[in-house]
Design an enzyme around this catalytic site. Structure first.
Site, PDB file in Angstrom:
ATOM      1  N   HIS A 169       0.827  -1.217   0.000  1.00 40.48           N
ATOM      2  CA  HIS A 169       0.000   0.000   0.000  1.00 40.48           C
ATOM      3  C   HIS A 169       0.862   1.268   0.000  1.00 40.48           C
ATOM      4  CE1 HIS A 169      -4.014  -1.730   0.344  1.00 40.48           C
ATOM      5  NE2 HIS A 169      -3.473  -2.672   1.095  1.00 40.48           N
ATOM      6  N   ASP A 202      -0.702  -4.933   5.901  1.00 41.61           N
ATOM      7  CA  ASP A 202      -1.698  -5.807   5.280  1.00 41.61           C
ATOM      8  C   ASP A 202      -1.445  -5.997   3.790  1.00 41.61           C
ATOM      9  OD1 ASP A 202      -4.248  -3.589   4.164  1.00 41.61           O
ATOM     10  OD2 ASP A 202      -2.299  -3.023   4.997  1.00 41.61           O
ATOM     11  N   GLU A 203      -2.000  -7.040   3.258  1.00 37.03           N
ATOM     12  CA  GLU A 203      -2.078  -7.278   1.814  1.00 37.03           C
ATOM     13  C   GLU A 203      -0.774  -6.994   1.083  1.00 37.03           C
ATOM     14  OE1 GLU A 203      -6.641  -6.465   0.719  1.00 37.03           O
ATOM     15  OE2 GLU A 203      -5.495  -4.637   1.072  1.00 37.03           O
ATOM     16  N   VAL A 204       0.302  -7.645   1.481  1.00 32.71           N
ATOM     17  CA  VAL A 204       1.553  -7.438   0.762  1.00 32.71           C
ATOM     18  C   VAL A 204       1.593  -8.401  -0.418  1.00 32.71           C
ATOM     19  CG1 VAL A 204       4.055  -7.338   0.923  1.00 32.71           C
ATOM     20  CG2 VAL A 204       2.654  -6.821   2.922  1.00 32.71           C
ATOM     21  N   GLU A 264      -2.574  -9.714   9.242  1.00 36.92           N
ATOM     22  CA  GLU A 264      -1.596 -10.509   8.494  1.00 36.92           C
ATOM     23  C   GLU A 264      -0.273 -10.645   9.244  1.00 36.92           C
ATOM     24  OE1 GLU A 264      -3.703  -8.358   7.093  1.00 36.92           O
ATOM     25  OE2 GLU A 264      -3.755  -8.559   4.918  1.00 36.92           O
TER      26      GLU A 264
END
Lengths: 543, 392
Positions: free
Chosen positions: B181, B241-243, B294
């Protein structure tokens, strides 16, 4: 050479450029207007339309459009919107005078440079556009009148220096053309107003392009309604379907029956006075928008019963009235006396040729419970088929309204339940299941139809739901060519259960814009990526 | 008596009594927000341990005051003893997907106070834009904001938010989400993001923060030092998050590093390597950390007081995640069922209302570790034109 070809093609079958458009017959009147004495404007070298040319923000996309890279400058201090000398609408046409001022404001806004400035010394880089001349060609341009289903909204726009020309049959087309012209004008990085040389030939695919607002579930202050009319004009919508009263409240202040709103509105502050109503009608008219009121009966009428005793059917439990009421009571003469007088008023208050009479979702349980109604059913030989009673009622209302020389629109149930409708009745298809088949049935029976079913915008969901509204193809139903002609348009509906002035505008727009283009532009305009590009620019402009 | 007003003795004063001083401080996770309100004839008394409780009590008092048909203000005799069930009651705003002008943020803080929210989780930067004007790295917003003149939060803007929040007993927890992000960080911090490769050569696009360079940790250290002085709350939200691993996988230097470190093909280990160092940096600055789930799910070794923010609805089901997180001994925050950006037709407030945060299998100590939750208003489809009616 391309120039020669451009001239030969002229205004009758235009170049396609990147926007592939089917060749559609131009209305004869427009062709007429073209073959005039004015010299054909010198067209510059037409280049293939590219993505850098800012028709990337036209919405809805015109039927035929070509632009060139050649840019013209506009100086707010010098540019004018004027009546062309040949126009049959002149300065006496208040509607256009107001539109000129309105569109000048939209284009140049808060610009300081509206004062006459200094022309830059020395050679100018770019040619200047000094005027947009508006020429209305019909002997009856429509300035003092109201738009109607048969009005011409076609226009032809030629943007070239030094004077751009907007030609239209009637003022309604001129209004549409002004909107498009305003969308062509853009500012460059340095704040200069520019417009590319263009030629546009445009007309709507469908004649009825409406928005339904519900002012009964939640009252909508006048400001909300007027703002919405502005947004409609930006999107070339031309019908405001005003679902003005319903079960929850009766905000329409009736002249003959003041008790209806006195007792039925949420409060005295939640009323539309006759002045309010006229304001809406006139504001709409100035934007080429028809106002079709809906007084939905016999169902959806709880609020009517507060101010009109004995109008609604008393429900029974066994032999006793329960104290609650159902739909309008179809067996009493007083009902029809009331409706006769009430619709007389409505017919004179609302100038449009059509009134929407509703007729949807009639719940039969109250009628079934009422012994007098049951008695009546027997006498009429309806058996236990209450749809027949519903049709009996509707029939009489339709006849009342016809006697005032109004046409009517009804929700599909009226057709489905086999009431006898006049041939020019417009049936509005709203039930989501199998609406294509309903369109077949309605048009197959010879009735005009409008489509609302896939466009209930009150049903919000997460993400880019505009795409699903955009992807609807109204003519995707089984039927002959004649049948398809009977589908005259559609409406985006914003029912008011969860909507009031605090959230109306962001909920309705720009989602309704998707419906606007679907109803105006050519059937072949379906590319979602291109639409996204234009719609996001259009949305920012609308803000 | 003949002339007795129908309402009884008029009330002229609400006396507010606060036990512990603290007017000039900032609220914290441990602040006491309890209060007692006593309304009786001739006596209106609001007493609280702290000013924060007094604020809560004032809000309640204002909700008790009614107005009759004649316009007279009145209040019923009342006794209230109140305190929050959960100490962390937050709202997330996303000012990266769409910039939110200051007035939208301040207005949101006002409405938060009406509803006794006490944490403003400011998801201030993300992929699409970097509106935070950094003193240490001014290029970040100059290059990364949607418009560096108009779509930024200056130091003064941030101070205004902090103070407006403080006056309402609202903590401001800033989130600088990394290593994913972070696309908008790239233009203003060359060399920060991982260059993605197409075969043997760079493709020209960038991925998450590059975890193998020392310069990365120097940068991150300086930035968070600044952020920790600008934002007074003890906690910072570090994201995590969300890597997306695709870019890392494509980069040969990263591949080499993975081998060197013995991480094999498990890029979660590389992610953890970065997060670990970031957490250490932040705690050495003296701040506490909140991270998205995460970080916990991927087995990063976090300090025991790191708060884990549960946001995924499934895989695993969020109640299961809450159980796992608290079982492992960490404080937990719940957001998964409260993504208010996911609009739907009808009275969806009911579904949000019916969530019971402690409805998972666990012992009382676990349940105690649930410190609260946050309603999230992600900004993909939200800007100032629709924020307020969508959120409230």
């Amino acid at each position: 050479s391309r120039r020669a070809m451009g001239r030969a093609v002229g205004l009758v079958g235009l170049l396609l450029g990147l926007f592939l458009v089917p060749a559609v017959l131009v209305s004869t009147s427009l062709r007429h207007g073209v073959l005039r004495t004015e010299p054909e404007p010198e067209l510059a070298e037409w280049e293939a339309v590219s993505n850098t040319v800012p028709e990337n923000s036209l919405w809805p996309l015109p039927q035929r459009l070509r632009t060139s890279r050649r840019q013209l400058q506009l100086a707010p201090g010098r540019f004018q919107l004027v009546h062309g000398t040949d126009s049959l609408a002149g300065p006496a046409c208040g509607l256009l005078q107001d539109a000129f001022r309105r569109y000048y404001d939209y284009m140049f806004g808060q610009s300081d440079r509206r004062k006459r400035g200094r022309r830059p010394v020395g050679a100018q880089e770019e040619p200047e556009l000094l005027q947009l001349q508006v020429v209305v060609e019909s002997l009856d341009p429509g300035c003092q009148g109201y738009p109607h289903l048969g009005s011409s909204e076609a226009y032809h726009l030629t943007v070239t220096e030094p004077v751009a020309i907007l030609k239209a049959d009637e003022v309604w087309g001129a209004l549409r053309g002004l909107e498009t012209f305003s969308q062509l004008v853009y500012e460059d990085d340095y704040g200069s107003f520019l417009v590319n040389e263009s030629e546009i030939d445009d007309f709507p695919r469908f004649a009825h392009r409406g928005i339904l607002l519900d002012t009964s579930r939640h009252y909508l202050p006048l400001k909300s309604i007027l703002t919405n009319l502005d947004a409609m004009a930006f999107n070339k919508f031309n019908v405001l379907h005003w679902h003005i009263v319903d079960d929850q409240s009766f905000p329409y202040q009736s002249i003959y029956f003041p008790d209806l709103s006195d007792k039925g509105a949420y409060s005295y502050n939640h009323i539309y006075t006759p002045t309010d109503v006229q304001l809406v009608i006139e504001y709409a008219r100035s934007r080429g928008i028809r106002v079709i009121p809906e007084f939905d009966t016999p169902g959806h009428t709880q609020s009517w019963g507060k101010g009109q005793k004995d109008l609604l059917t008393p429900c029974y439990k066994g032999q006793q009235p329960t104290g609650s009421f159902g739909p309008v009571n179809p067996i009493l003469n007083t009902t029809y006396d009331f409706m006769t007088k009430f619709f007389k008023e409505i017919s004179s208050v609302f100038p449009d040729a059509y009134i929407h009479l509703g007729g949807d979702e009639v719940n039969f349980s109250c009628w079934k419970s009422n012994p007098e109604v049951k008695e009546f059913m027997k006498k009429q030989g309806f058996g236990i088929d209450y749809a027949k009673l519903e049709s009996y009622y509707i029939q009489k209302i339709l006849d009342i309204v016809s006697s005032y020389n109004k046409g009517y629109m009804v929700w599909q149930e009226v057709f489905d339940n086999k009431a006898q409708l006049k041939p020019d009745t417009v049936v509005e298809v709203w039930i989501g299941n199998n609406y294509a088949y309903e369109l077949s049935r309605v048009t197959g029976a010879g009735f005009t139809a409008i489509l609302a079913a896939p466009w209930y915008l009150d049903y919000i969901s997460y993400g880019q739901d505009w795409k699903k509204y955009y992807s609807v193809e109204p003519l995707n139903f089984p039927g002959s060519e004649e049948q398809k002609k009977l589908l005259i348009g559609g409406e985006a509906c914003l029912w008011g259960e969860f909507v009031d002035a605090t959230n109306l505008t962001p909920r309705l727009w720009p989602r309704a814009s998707a419906v606007g283009e679907r109803l105006w532009s050519s059937r072949s305009v379906t590319n979602l990526e291109d639409a996204y590009e234009r719609l996001s620019n259009h949305r920012c402009r609308m803000l | 008596a003949e002339n007795e007003p129908p309402w009884g003795t008029p009330c002229t004063q609400l006396l507010v009594s606060v036990a512990t001083p603290g007017c000039d401080g900032f609220p914290s996770l441990d602040s006491k927000e309890s209060y007692e309100l006593s309304v009786s004839e001739g006596s209106l008394l609001l007493s609280a341990d702290t000013v924060w409780g007094a604020l809560r009590g004032l809000e309640t008092f204002s909700q008790l005051v009614g107005r009759d048909e004649n316009g007279t203000y009145y209040i019923n005799q009342t006794e209230i003893v109140d305190f929050p069930r959960f100490p962390h009651r937050g709202l997330l705003l996303d000012t990266s997907r769409h910039y939110l002008p200051l007035r939208a943020i301040l207005e949101t803080l006002d409405v938060m106070a009406y509803n006794k929210f006490n944490v403003f989780h400011w998801h201030i930067v993300d992929d699409p834009s970097f509106p935070y004007e950094s003193l240490t790295f001014p290029e970040l917003s100059k290059q990364g904001a949607f418009n560096a003149m108009s779509h930024v939060y200056s130091a003064r803007d941030v101070q205004e938010v902090l103070e407006h929040a403080r006056l309402r007993g609202i903590r401001v927890i800033a989130e600088f989400d990394t290593p994913g992000h972070t696309r908008s960080w790239g233009p203003g911090a060359p060399g920060l993001l991982t260059p993605c490769y197409l075969g043997k050569s760079p493709s020209g696009t960038y991925g998450p923060i590059n975890p193998i360079l020392n310069s990365t940790y120097e940068f991150v250290s300086s930035l968070f030092k600044e952020v920790s002085t600008v934002f007074p709350d003890f906690f910072l939200h570090l994201g995590g998050d969300e890597v997306d691993f695709t870019c890392w996988k494509s980069n040969p230097k990263i591949g080499a590093f993975m081998k060197e470190m013995g991480f094999g093909e498990d890029y979660r280990k590389l992610e953890s390597f970065y997060i670990q160092r970031l957490l250490d940096i932040v705690s050495s600055i003296g701040k506490g950390s909140i991270v998205w789930q995460e970080v916990f799910d991927n087995g990063v070794k976090v300090r025991p007081d790191t708060i884990i923010h549960v946001w995924k609805e499934s895989s695993p089901p969020y109640m299961e995640e809450m159980a796992n997180v608290t079982k492992a001994g960490y404080p937990a925050l719940l957001s998964a069922p409260w993504y208010l950006n996911r609009i739907s037709y009808g009275q969806d407030w009911i579904a949000a209302y019916q969530v019971e945060p402690l409805k998972f299998k666990g012992v009382p100590e676990q349940k105690d570790r649930v410190i609260g939750g946050e309603a999230c208003m992600w900004g993909e489809y939200v800007d100032v034109t629709n924020l307020t009616p969508r959120l409230w």
